[in-house]
Design an enzyme around this catalytic site. Structure first.
Site, short mmCIF file in Angstrom:
data_model
loop_
_atom_site.label_atom_id
_atom_site.label_comp_id
_atom_site.label_asym_id
_atom_site.label_seq_id
_atom_site.Cartn_x
_atom_site.Cartn_y
_atom_site.Cartn_z
N HIS A 351 0.86 -1.27 -0.06
CA HIS A 351 0.03 -0.04 0.05
C HIS A 351 0.79 1.33 -0.02
O HIS A 351 1.66 1.56 1.12
CB HIS A 351 -0.90 -0.05 1.33
N GLU A 354 1.58 3.72 2.96
CA GLU A 354 2.02 3.11 4.21
C GLU A 354 3.47 2.83 4.20
O GLU A 354 4.06 1.91 3.92
CB GLU A 354 1.71 1.70 4.45
N HIS A 489 3.40 -3.50 6.72
CA HIS A 489 2.18 -2.71 6.37
C HIS A 489 2.02 -1.46 7.43
O HIS A 489 3.34 -1.44 8.17
CB HIS A 489 0.73 -3.37 6.51
N GLU A 581 2.08 -5.00 10.70
CA GLU A 581 1.58 -3.83 10.87
C GLU A 581 2.36 -2.98 11.81
O GLU A 581 2.38 -3.16 13.03
CB GLU A 581 0.23 -3.70 11.56
#
Length: 755
Positions: A351, A354, A489, A581
């Site tokens: 992404h 990110e 991410h 994350e």
């Protein structure tokens, strides 16, 4: 006469000095900020240096330049993001003829509402609608759950609709405030945002003064939708400790709701007992900044030039807009797969917005290079025993979009998708449902393939919605026998592991793989060494408390993701992969990058070291001693097999324990042995030697036109005899079964006739 806090009393110029008493030596080139209200006294302050270039701070004053520009990028583009003094000195050295208007403006970083550096206790409000819409929720890019819940909603919302409402932030220290960024409420059910607002400042949170624009109170433009961040720069940067956002108008069909970030530089205050506290940062001399595509290439090239013996840069394809997908390989023998040496990869930037993962991998390249040259034994061992591949930007097109807006103004989604609008994390073939459907219709589910599931035909067609970035990564996976990977991410603090896709399209359902125990170990290794995830007192990012799960969770139990890279990697290749994350803030400000590097450094290293757990070995032909490719390695009681690489070497990640392992390949007699995995992160060596079946040997001899040797003839004769005996037994069992059935039928007929 009473002074306004929105007036900058003087500007601190380079070269000025203060005497021991704080008096001005050169009144024409050096100044002080005058902080005043009806009860306060004048205090001499200077802007603190936030340089991350070196661990040693500088104490020289900084020249400040004011600006009323709107929408400018907030990130400084130097390797020391907040060190304006260094920038100005370099500019002066290289071009003394430049005018003041041409010099770089000071960009103050965010205080940290979004990154959570600002504690909940530092945020107050005039009123709030309910607990879930309290002042602690008024943080930039704060996300709410699907339902507007009571505890974790998507903004601060005032309880009353009037112009006396405010959101207040305590910076704790004297701060040069330069701007405010505003967003509306994050919700799919409600439309609420502030359209205009005032800014008020104070030294004591009692006496407030409104920011002025000349002789009038400044009115700042707010939002026109829920998500787009809008920057409002103060007409004149102003020193204070407290700042308030005072909404004046709001969306007519909504109420007063906002999410905010405050921009400000901490200043030195001789009366602040905490002024000597060391700002968090990093001692590693790395290039801490956000790199666009060109700068990323330049940095990677510089690392390769510093460490040419252990690095190689290559590309795996191009984005839709033609930007190359660059990979940095780090190994003691770059460019070649070494027998028995596992292949590892990190992928970032799937992404595009990110951005932290991208910078962490660029940091990691620099760190591995420098530490290897220093002789750091841990790094030397890792590089000599592992072939490491780092892809810092899988979606460079999306990143460039977010980069142009900047770390605070890109919002939550801008740059997430590719240029074609594709979410790469849903763009891989959905092999999960292919496997599950086959298991349901199969007479024996154990016979259904649990690995190397082929890509479905629909996915390979020219008109299939498959991004060029996805195709490039799939080809990369097929070319290199990766063993372990992580997909980096941002936007949360948690590590997720396969399966990401749930059965029967359930929105949330724990969906474990056959290697669930080892995946949980992998996720725990990263989460437990991450400095923020491992902190039991940390605040949750948005609305889910992952500490209840030790900061790890099955992907399907969080939310279903059909077509994820993690699941595809597990089902189509040998590679185990998790998603990390990294941070609550998807696109941290440049000033946060040294802190984020320290938060993740140990995790990045220790996770790579897990590639050496389990068993490894080489599957060879007994006669030729050559490696056998595509041999299947099956661990009993584990419903997921792997295959050997082109040279016959294999790696099977496993937790400590005793395992029965069976290896077989087409044309060979299977081999079985017991393998033990210890607790140390060192692989157990389990080599296998396979003998060809007599039939396979016969085929090869006949293909070459050779004479069948006598020993093979005897083997074939014995094999035929065994087959004959086996078939005879099967025929006899079938005949006996038929005879018994016939007898039972006759008995039933006899009983029926007597009745």
């Amino acid at each position: 006469m009473k002074r306004s806090l929105c007036v900058l009393a003087a500007v601190i110029f380079l070269g000025g000095i203060l005497d021991e008493a704080g008096a001005l030596i050169n009144d024409t080139t050096t100044g002080s900020f005058l902080l005043s209200n009806s009860t306060s006294t004048t205090t001499t302050v200077t802007v603190e240096d936030h340089s991350r270039d070196t661990p040693s701070p500088t104490t020289a004053p900084i020249k400040l330049f004011t600006s009323t520009a709107r929408g400018k990028h907030l990130d400084a583009r130097s390797s020391s993001p907040d060190n304006q003094e260094v920038i100005d000195k370099k500019k002066k050295e290289t071009d003394d003829t430049k005018t003041e208007d041409e010099k770089t403006e000071l960009d103050c970083p965010p205080l940290g509402l979004e990154s959570l550096r600002v504690d909940d206790s530092q945020i107050q409000a005039s009123s709030y609608l309910r607990t879930g819409l309290g002042p602690h929720r008024g943080r930039l890019n704060m996300q709410a759950g699907i339902e507007d819940g009571d505890l974790y909603d998507g903004a601060w919302c005032a309880d009353y609709k009037d112009r006396h409402q405010w959101l207040e932030v305590d910076a704790l220290h004297l701060t040069l405030f330069t701007g405010v960024i505003l967003q509306g409420r994050n919700s799919i059910w409600s439309w609420d945002w502030v359209e205009t607002y005032k800014v008020q400042l104070s030294n004591d949170s009692v006496n407030w003064e409104t920011c002025m624009n000349g002789t009038e109170e400044a009115i700042f433009e707010g939002n026109r939708d829920l998500e787009t961040p809008v920057l409002g720069l103060l007409p004149v940067p102003t020193v204070a400790r407290f700042i308030r956002i005072n909404p004046q108008t709001w969306y007519s069909k909504g109420t007063i709701c906002l999410r905010a970030e405050i921009l400000g530089c901490r200043v030195h205050d001789s009366n602040d007992i905490y002024s000597s506290e060391q700002e968090p940062g990093s001692k590693d001399a790395l290039d801490f900044r956000h790199h666009n595509y060109k700068e990323m290439r330049t940095l990677m090239k510089s690392v390769a030039e510093k460490c040419p013996d252990i690095t190689r840069i290559y590309t795996i394809g191009k984005s839709y807009m033609g930007l190359k997908l660059y990979v940095m390989e780090i190994s003691d023998n770059p460019g070649k797969h070494e027998l028995g040496e596992p292949e590892f990869r990190y992928v970032a930037g799937m992404h595009g917005n990110e951005a932290l993962g991208r910078e962490l991998l660029l940091n990691l390249m620099q760190y591995l290079c420098s530490e290897y040259k220093k002789g750091n034994q841990r790094i030397v061992r890792l590089i000599t025993e592992t072939r490491i591949h780092l892809l810092p930007s899988m979606n460079p097109d999306g990143y460039e979009v977010a980069y142009e807006k900047g770390s605070e103004l890109a919002g939550w989604a801008e740059g997430r998708y590719t240029f074609e609008g594709i979410d790469l994390n849903h763009n891989f073939p959905d092999l999960n449902n292919i496997m599950w459907d086959a298991q349901e219709i199969a007479a024996d589910a154990s016979k259904v393939s649990n690995h190397y599931i082929p890509i479905p035909e629909y996915y390979t067609k020219e008109n299939a919605t498959v991004a060029p970035e996805t195709r490039a990564v799939i080809n990369w996976m097929q070319d290199i026998p990766f063993v372990l990977s992580a997909n980096l991410h941002g936007g949360e603090l948690v590590v997720t592991y396969p399966f990401d896709c749930t059965r029967d399209w359930a929105p949330q359902e724990n969906t474990p793989t056959a290697d669930d125990a080892f995946f949980r170990w992998l996720a725990s290794v990263y989460a437990s060494t991450h400095l923020v995830m491992a902190n039991p007192d940390r605040r949750i990012c948005h609305y889910e408390d992952f500490q209840l799960h030790n900061n790890i969770i099955n992907g399907g139990a969080w939310h279903t993701v059909p077509g994820s890279m993690n699941d595809f990697s597990y089902l189509h290749t040998n590679c185990f992969e998790v998603t990390v994350e990294l941070s609550c803030d998807k696109f941290p400000h440049v000033s946060e990058l040294p802190i984020e590097w320290e938060n993740n450094k140990e995790s990045l290293l220790v996770y790579m070291e897990q590639v050496h757990r389990g068993i490894k070995g080489v599957v060879r032909d007994k006669l030729t001693k050559q490696g056998i490719a595509d041999a299947i390695i099956k661990v009993e009681d584990h419903g997921h097999d792997i295959r050997s690489a082109a040279d016959g070497d294999y790696w099977r990640l496993l937790n400590p324990g005793e395992y029965k392992v069976v290896v077989w390949a087409e044309g060979y007699i299977p081999s079985r042995r017991q393998c033990t995995v210890g607790t140390e992160p060192l692989p157990s060596i389990c080599d296998f030697t396979l003998s060809k079946t007599p039939i396979q040997r016969l085929k090869e001899i006949r293909a070459k036109g050779g004479k069948v040797p006598q020993d093979l003839q005897l083997q074939l004769r014995a094999l035929r005899l065994r087959k004959l005996r086996a078939s005879t037994k099967a025929i006899n069992r079938r005949r006996e079964s038929q005879r018994l059935e016939q007898e039972q039928l006759q008995k039933r007929r006899a009983r029926s006739s007597r009745a």
